[in-house]
Design a protein around this motif. Structure first.
Motif, PDB file in Angstrom:
ATOM      1  N   CYS A  30      -6.401  -2.186   0.457  1.00 52.30           N
ATOM      2  CA  CYS A  30      -5.702  -2.082   1.738  1.00 52.30           C
ATOM      3  C   CYS A  30      -6.728  -2.223   2.850  1.00 52.30           C
ATOM      4  O   CYS A  30      -7.693  -1.470   2.906  1.00 52.30           O
ATOM      5  CB  CYS A  30      -4.983  -0.747   1.850  1.00 52.30           C
ATOM      6  N   HIS A  36       0.156   4.078   1.094  1.00 49.47           N
ATOM      7  CA  HIS A  36      -0.071   4.965   2.239  1.00 49.47           C
ATOM      8  C   HIS A  36       0.186   4.307   3.582  1.00 49.47           C
ATOM      9  O   HIS A  36       0.157   4.971   4.604  1.00 49.47           O
ATOM     10  CB  HIS A  36      -1.530   5.466   2.237  1.00 49.47           C
ATOM     11  N   CYS A  37       0.377   2.981   3.570  1.00 50.44           N
ATOM     12  CA  CYS A  37       0.483   2.260   4.838  1.00 50.44           C
ATOM     13  C   CYS A  37       1.681   1.306   4.792  1.00 50.44           C
ATOM     14  O   CYS A  37       2.118   0.912   3.717  1.00 50.44           O
ATOM     15  CB  CYS A  37      -0.774   1.414   5.105  1.00 50.44           C
ATOM     16  N   CYS A  53      -6.243   1.296   5.327  1.00 47.51           N
ATOM     17  CA  CYS A  53      -6.716   2.645   4.975  1.00 47.51           C
ATOM     18  C   CYS A  53      -7.883   2.583   4.004  1.00 47.51           C
ATOM     19  O   CYS A  53      -8.504   3.609   3.723  1.00 47.51           O
ATOM     20  CB  CYS A  53      -5.590   3.476   4.382  1.00 47.51           C
ATOM     21  N   CYS A 108       0.859  -1.188   0.000  1.00 47.21           N
ATOM     22  CA  CYS A 108       0.000   0.000   0.000  1.00 47.21           C
ATOM     23  C   CYS A 108       0.890   1.231   0.000  1.00 47.21           C
ATOM     24  O   CYS A 108       1.870   1.304   0.747  1.00 47.21           O
ATOM     25  CB  CYS A 108      -0.917   0.022   1.221  1.00 47.21           C
TER      26      CYS A 108
HETATM   27 ZN    ZN Z   1      -3.358   1.532   3.110  1.00 44.63          ZN
END
Ligand code: ZN
Ligand code: ZN
Length: 690
Positions: free
Chosen positions: A417, A401-402, A420, A399
């Motif tokens: 994901c 963002h994570c 998020c 991911c």
């Molecule tokens: Zn994520």
């Protein structure tokens, strides 16, 4: 302009009223504000008061100290007299929860009320209350309760023990799945209702309320039973809450939030599956509804019944210490046999990726399908595969963002994901090297379902997980199919292990129990054992089938002590081993923990805040009785671009920990001005995972 404090004496012949209002986290810790009103107000009266330039909902609160002389107070705008005051005992419960879990009193008090209460005007609320009272007055008197089936000998013994207990002593009702705990709840409730009292029954999951409500409704036909949980519409929730508060409902069934239901005639609290982690709120005031239930029972001198087949080690230790009465239900009703637990050692398979199911488990599933019985396959991972990877360059579906992988969902060809929620189409080619050969690694419920369909042609296979039950009613519909015998093999996550009474299931298989065996979280083994015991309890509930019931576990670690205890259905041995480890490691229930968690744009910023927080803690009185550990990132450190870190605080003494946390709050608030990139921080007392 809103000048609150003005010298003068114009308000001197009016009553001072302490009021709690909902304020943003961390600003309300100073406690109630003082207003004036033309008359004294009972504690817990719903009000509208001015706050700055607006008016807001508030509750009158038991007075602490009044405002100093010569201070002009602002007047209460409106008191909602149609709603009976919540009362001093309810206020005490909220105040305890706020203090213990380190939140504002007003924040907790207003958060646990139905939101609709604050939206309605005084006239509308008065109308609602009057309508409910009128309906209750016109309702036919309750007809006699259904005759209860004769209790089994074990249930009779348990009920006799419970009847002898002092009223305020919590009891741990320890009974296997199928041992008839619900009948003990029903009879205990009957005793409370007969005495003119109300009973509160807490369950861990909303999904479990309909079947329990049906059981109670069947027994207590003429009584008013309401459910309180977060899936109700605002109007339904207000109605149920009002019926409880007005004393018009006899039985309240609910999830953790219901522990705060005002019940003027409360006479019994039941916490079913008391070990379940869902009783711990995971945001805002991170309270444990089970622990608050015990506090509330003590405060009111009302019996509290904690039921479980696999008690939490905290409750078990209290039972061993004699602080809780231990009441056992040793056998399954009708002497239905417990399933035989069998292990398959995955090391026996030839090298290569392990198959979905070991051959003897496939044979066992096939035999069930052929006999018209049912099998339940437990895999605690949804989606098709936990990660996609490129066989050429090693790219994985991370991911953006994570710090987590995006899970492959084959049904709609997406990578999602689970942290998020970000979602993308599965790329046709590897984004790094362009290779077209990208393949799933590992297995989720969706893939297991597909593999089973290939292995068992003609079998009707169903799946229950968060993906297949998102639509309202989908879970109930799928469960109804299982009950009707329209599904031969049910694949599911832990959702299927809880509480559901599947009569024809004679085989339960845990496909990947190992994933929790070596987790860093100290509670992982306790949770796994509870989950597997609970899953095993799904098999052989019907005596006609119980002789052939089995639980299969495929594992790389067949020698693990947890499996040995599971094979013997020996909770006591498992608990003794775990408690010995916890004692040696200084972990709960032998130590008391809190976490300071923080979210920031960068890991450095989060760490800097926690370092300063630790320095501040070291200067507080009593710091020598408390251990503050270095900051560490959470297991999934980054979610939606936010870095999450935490710091463990531990003490052998609960009061010492509480004192430190209370003194720490102002210091932490003061730190915010120096740490502006820190988005939020929160204290989690008695955290469930560390
Ligand atoms: Zn994520
Ligand atoms: Zn590649």
């Amino acid at each position: 302009l809103n000048v609150v404090l003005v010298a003068g004496n114009s308000g001197c012949n009016q009553n001072q009223v302490a009021v709690v209002v909902e304020t943003p986290a961390h600003s309300a810790l100073a406690g109630p504000l003082t207003y004036r009103h033309e008359r004294a107000l009972e504690p817990g009266t719903l009000l509208r008061v001015p706050l700055g330039r607006r008016t807001t909902a508030g509750l009158s609160w038991p007075a602490t100290t009044g405002a100093p002389d010569g201070v002009e107070l602002r007047a209460v705008v409106e008191a909602f007299d149609a709603l009976p005051a919540l009362g001093a005992q309810w206020c005490a419960l909220v105040e305890f929860a706020a203090r213990y879990y380190q939140r504002g009193i007003g924040e907790v008090a207003l958060a646990v009320l139905p939101p609709e209460l604050r939206r309605l005007g005084a006239a509308q609320l008065a109308q609602r209350v009057a309508r409910l009272r009128k309906a209750a007055a016109e309702a036919p008197p309750p007809h006699a309760d259904e005759p209860a089936p004769a209790p089994t000998a074990a249930q009779g013994d348990a009920l006799a023990r419970l009847a002898e207990l002092p009223r305020s002593a919590p009891a741990l009702l320890h009974g296997l799945t199928g041992s008839g705990k619900t009948e003990v709840y029903l009879r205990s409730a009957e005793r409370a209702l007969t005495a003119g009292r109300q009973a509160l029954v807490l369950v861990p999951e909303i999904n479990l309320t309909p079947q329990l409500e049906a059981r109670f409704a069947a027994r207590f036909g003429g009584r008013r039973i309401v459910s309180l949980h977060s899936a109700l519409t605002p109007a339904q929730r207000l109605r149920a809450w009002l019926l409880a508060h007005l004393g018009l409902a006899d039985l309240v069934l609910g999830t953790r939030l219901a522990v705060f239901a005002p019940l003027p005639r409360l006479g019994l609290i039941v916490v079913d599956e008391e070990h379940d982690p869902s009783y711990k709120q995971q945001e805002g005031a991170r309270y444990s509804a089970r622990d608050l239930a015990v506090w509330r029972g003590r405060q009111l001198g009302v019996p509290v019944l904690l039921g479980s087949a696999t008690p939490s080690l905290e409750s078990w230790q209290r039972a061993l210490d004699g602080r809780y009465a231990h009441v056992a239900l040793p056998a399954r009703v009708g002497d239905a046999a417990l399933p035989t637990v069998r292990l398959f050692d995955l090391n026996r398979l030839p090298r290569g990726e392990a198959p979905a199911l070991a051959p003897p488990i496939i044979d066992a599933v096939r035999a069930r399908v052929e006999r018209g019985e049912q099998a339940l396959l437990l895999l605690n991972r949804r989606g098709y595969a936990p990660v996609l990877h490129c066989t050429n360059c090693g790219w994985k579906s991370a991911c953006a963002h994570c710090s987590a992988w995006r899970v492959f969902h084959k049904v709609d060809r997406t990578l999602r994901c689970h942290h998020c929620g970000a979602q993308q189409r599965v790329p046709r080619h590897c984004p790094d090297c362009g290779n077209a050969d990208i393949a799933p690694i590992g297995r989720g419920t969706e893939r297991l379902e597909e593999q089973l369909a290939a292995l068992l042609p003609g079998a009707r296979i169903g799946r229950i997980d968060a993906d297949t039950t998102r639509r309202a009613g989908a879970l109930q519909a799928r469960l109804a199919e299982v009950h009707a015998g329209d599904i031969d093999v049910l694949v599911g996550t832990q959702m299927v292990a809880k509480g559901h009474d599947f009569r024809r299931v004679t085989l339960v298989a845990a496909v990947n129990p190992d994933s929790a065996l070596f987790a860093s979280d100290f509670r992982a083994a306790e949770r796994l054992f509870a989950l597997l015991m609970q899953a095993a309890g799904r098999a052989g509930r019907d005596r006609a089938f119980s002789a052939s019931s089995e639980m299969w576990l495929q594992t790389w670690h067949p020698q693990h002590a947890l499996f040995a205890a599971l094979r013997a259905h020996d909770y006591d041995a498992f608990a003794a081993a775990q408690l010995a480890e916890r004692r040696a490691a200084g972990m709960p229930p032998f130590a008391h923990l809190a976490l300071l968690r923080t979210d920031a744009r960068s890991a450095d910023a989060a760490q800097a805040f926690l370092h300063d927080a630790a320095s501040a803690a070291a200067t507080l009185p009593g710091a020598d009785a408390v251990m503050v550990y270095p900051p560490v990132p959470l297991a999934v450190a980054r979610v939606a671009g936010i870095e999450r870190m935490q710091m463990l605080v531990e003490s052998a003494s609960r009061p010492a920990l509480q004192r430190l946390l209370a003194a720490w709050q102002p210091a932490l608030q003061a730190l915010r001005s120096r740490h502006r990139t820190v988005q939020r921080w929160a204290i989690d007392v008695d955290p469930h995972a560390i």
